[in-house]
Design a protein around this motif. Structure first.
Motif, mmCIF file in Angstrom:
data_model
loop_
_atom_site.group_PDB
_atom_site.id
_atom_site.type_symbol
_atom_site.label_atom_id
_atom_site.label_comp_id
_atom_site.label_asym_id
_atom_site.label_seq_id
_atom_site.Cartn_x
_atom_site.Cartn_y
_atom_site.Cartn_z
ATOM 1 N N UNK A 176 -1.053 14.314 -4.337
ATOM 2 C CA UNK A 176 -1.725 13.103 -4.413
ATOM 3 C C UNK A 176 -3.785 13.520 -4.267
ATOM 4 N N UNK A 177 -3.245 14.758 -4.245
ATOM 5 C CA UNK A 177 -4.836 15.136 -5.057
ATOM 6 C C UNK A 177 -5.212 15.229 -6.432
ATOM 7 N N UNK B 80 0.842 -1.630 -0.385
ATOM 8 C CA UNK B 80 -0.339 0.171 0.296
ATOM 9 C C UNK B 80 1.044 1.593 0.302
ATOM 10 N N UNK B 81 1.101 2.335 -0.647
ATOM 11 C CA UNK B 81 1.520 3.360 -1.238
ATOM 12 C C UNK B 81 2.095 4.144 0.667
ATOM 13 N N UNK B 82 2.174 4.184 1.266
ATOM 14 C CA UNK B 82 1.548 5.050 2.419
ATOM 15 C C UNK B 82 2.151 6.121 2.313
ATOM 16 N N UNK C 61 5.700 7.889 -8.701
ATOM 17 C CA UNK C 61 6.982 7.692 -7.718
ATOM 18 C C UNK C 61 6.384 8.940 -6.149
ATOM 19 N N UNK C 62 7.573 8.365 -5.484
ATOM 20 C CA UNK C 62 6.902 8.074 -3.952
ATOM 21 C C UNK C 62 7.169 9.658 -3.491
ATOM 22 N N UNK C 63 7.922 10.901 -4.139
ATOM 23 C CA UNK C 63 7.913 11.705 -3.853
ATOM 24 C C UNK C 63 7.227 12.519 -4.072
#
Length: 366
Positions: A169-170, A10-12, A161-163
């Motif tokens: 995220x929205x 899960x992409x925390x 990617x994570x950053x």
């Protein structure tokens, strides 16, 4: 140990919270009394699963659904069918009055008088005219809406990617939901066309079985999709608002209103948060998508009508306001119930509820 193995699939970072009080270390998770939520251990053996984040179904603990596996997307699709099909069918009477208020405001002047007119002219059975195309159409739409949303959210997260995913995220919620709705409306459109015609033209047909052949005979097969553009205009903004606002509202509830992390909350509390977040999101959805909803009702009711005809007849103010109070009540309740049912189904099969701040993993060892 490879640091990537220490993280849940899960992409925390997508749900991360800035509140340090809600951060739980990986060691706490591994030694908690909820082994079913451990990132890399199977509850039965305590050994590494090697497959990432797996959660046992509560009624059948020997069965597991791995996040982002085919079984995961199948479960989300099934949850979407239940959440959208059942809820839309339930509010058929409200939808019927709303559509008639949009088409014939002189006759259906208000919500109360609209119900009175329907009861007088068609009897109690008239309140559920068009329930079959409603059930089938929105079941198909829900399957695509929720199933593809989960897919596209993960897909765009991986691309970013994570950053960037944490930062934007929205935008990921908006892009994922819009992509899913484009597909979902292709499934919904033929049923919606028949539904509106059945509900707003008494005597046209009893329901889907006789209404679909009559519609195709009168308009041609492509006529079933003449409302696809306004349907996209209604549903895409609606769904973008529905998913992005829900994710944001739920995260804020867990962050500011509940003193413990989400995974320490009871399932009943989590489902209550899902319903509350869904209801508030539904109010925003109704306002954003209402002008296009009026267009869909007008175009599917009047043969050969255009968007220009609708604007000329209804007026700009009418497009934004006609039937809006009823639709706010209907969509708010509908959206809250959909998120409640969807997340309840996910809990039933052993998946976590949607949204909220996930526990942050411990920093990787150097």
């Amino acid at each position: 140990m490879d640091s990537h193995r220490q993280h849940s699939l899960i992409p925390s970072f997508l749900y991360s919270s800035s509140s340090s009080a809600k951060t739980i270390s990986l060691s706490t998770l591994l030694h908690s009394e909820q082994p079913s939520l451990s990132p890399s251990l199977t509850p039965a053996t305590g050994k590494k699963s090697g497959g990432g984040f797996v959660i046992p179904a509560p009624n059948e603990p020997w069965k597991k659904i791995e996040m982002y596996s085919p079984a995961f997307y199948a479960a989300c699709t099934a949850g979407g069918i239940l959440s959208c099909g059942l809820t839309h069918m339930t509010v058929t009477p409200l939808d019927l009055v709303k559509c008639n208020m949009q088409i014939d405001p002189a006759k259906y002047k208000s919500i109360s008088s609209g119900f009175g007119v329907l009861l007088k002219e068609q009897g109690a059975r008239g309140f559920f005219r068009g329930w079959v195309p409603t059930l089938l159409g929105y079941s198909a739409q829900g399957a695509c809406k929720f199933g593809f949303y989960e897919f596209f959210k993960k897909y765009y997260t991986d691309l970013a990617g994570p950053e960037n995913a944490a930062k934007y995220k929205t935008l990921i919620y908006l892009a994922g939901s819009a992509s899913a709705e484009v597909i979902a409306d292709i499934a919904l459109c033929p049923f919606e066309a028949v539904k509106v015609r059945v509900q707003t033209q008494p005597g046209f047909a009893r329901g889907l079985s006789d209404g679909l052949p009559k519609f195709v005979k009168a308009e041609g097969a492509l006529g079933l999709y003449k409302g696809i553009v306004p349907l996209w205009g209604r549903q895409i903004p609606y769904t973008m608002m529905k998913f992005a606002s829900f994710e944001t509202i739920v995260e804020m509830i867990y962050k500011y209103s509940i003193p413990v992390p989400k995974d320490q909350c009871s399932k009943n509390l989590q489902l209550g948060v899902s319903f509350a977040g869904g209801y508030v999101a539904g109010v925003f959805c109704a306002i954003v998508s209402h002008p296009a909803d009026n267009l869909v009702s007008f175009l599917n009711n009047a043969k050969g009508a255009t968007v220009g005809d609708a604007v000329k007849k209804l007026g700009v103010w009418g497009l934004f306001t006609r039937g809006l109070p009823l639709r706010i009540v209907m969509i708010g309740t509908l959206t809250g119930a959909q998120w409640g049912i969807y997340d309840a189904f996910k809990v039933f099969v052993g998946l976590p509820t949607t949204g909220g701040a996930a526990p942050a993993a411990a920093p990787a060892k150097v």
